[in-house]
Design a protein around this motif. Sequence first.
Motif: not given
Length: 467
Positions: A309-320
């Motif tokens: 995804t190229g983004s830690m924010q996207k992975v973490n936000f959608w994960g939570y």
Amino acid sequence: MSATKEKTYLKWYQKLAYGAGDLASNCSYGLVASFVLLYLTGTMGLDSAIIGSLMLASKVLDGISDVIFGTLIDRTHSKLGKARPWMLYGQVGVSLCLFLLFAIPAGSTTMQYIYFFVVYTALNAVFYTANNIAYSALTALITKNNNERVQLGSFRFMFAVITNIVMGFSVTGLVEKFGGGTAGWRTTALIFAIIGLVVNTISCLAVKELPEEELSDNTPEAGTDTKAAPEEKRGFAETVKLLIHNKYYLMLLAIYIVYYIMSNLTTGAGVFCATYYWGDGSLLGQFSMMKMFPVIIALAIAPVLIKKTGSMQKVNFWGYAISSVLGIPMIYFAMQKNISMFLLFMFIKGIFAGTLSGSLNALIAEASGYTTRTTGVHMDGMMYSCSSLGVKVGGGIGTAAVGWLLKLGGFVGTATVQSESAIRMIFNLYITFPFVIGIIITVLLAFLDVEKANKKWDAEHQKEAQA
């Protein structure tokens, strides 16, 4: 993607060795967090309320020491680098204090309380703080590759989870094996103190900090007017002012605090929930496994997802976000006392929420890079104080809240059967309140766009440099 971001800095064994540093950390942190109260009350016969008050008082000093050691690390210049000397020598004090904490001498009760407070504070507020902030700061000092930083976070948290699982199954058995009582605890603590010292030394010496000139390559491009001010000439107050003006630092600090409030609520209330709500104290082991193993799975897949995804924010936000949604059926099955479905949803929920654990260090590195870009000042040690500060403040509040709220709910420790209000409070402590905190973390992650801010800054200043 730029050449700098594509460059790799670490061998596989260095990533593994770095991650093993959390094995060393949890030899002390895990033993103290999970077992020191049992030792103090069950073996030494000390009062749990007084011990809890002393722990809270110690946490105040502990929180203050975080920013102090962060500043000292930033101002350190040695052959080992900035962080590694503190990590290496701090563990010597950690191991010594760990042994002393489980070797309280005979004497008056008052002197034992004083002894405990002094050693506990030295362990946490001085030596563990120095060691742990330095260890965390190494993420930004041994590589500039974001994917490697995420991998380092994944390795360290996998070692932390595995260490805590092993300790959960082995500590009480080791105490009995070595004679039980004070002798058993003293010998067990000595074993973990030695293991921590050896593993920490290997972890520290297996990696090497990058030269400061190379670390500065990620900062303002040539031709811009932003220049790094000499770190030694910056006062403590000025450094703190720069720190709190970084909104991403404040967001990460908030995430750490609420996360560890949630973590300590569930850790402290777990045995009460298993015993009084579910009616079977042995379920605590299953609860622990269903919380820890999903994190290992999440940490294994987090680097792949973030790279894709190229983004830690996207992975973490959608994960939570997904984890929060899954919390609804988990609460429903808990209310129905369907233990199988409750544990299943706890496990699945944990996988989605677990990616954050592996990328928090990399996000702090991004926040540190944001400060350097916008001010020209390197303050990695101070920036990483948010992890230690958040763990201690959040953990202290969470631990204290369990005792306060149990009393508020009418819990009576000597009672065989608890009141309905006490049972309801226990349910809320372990299940409902953590669900609400998970939603708060999701909201914070929605605004944590530090990666995007750094890329925007780089693009703008690259154009200025080329003009």
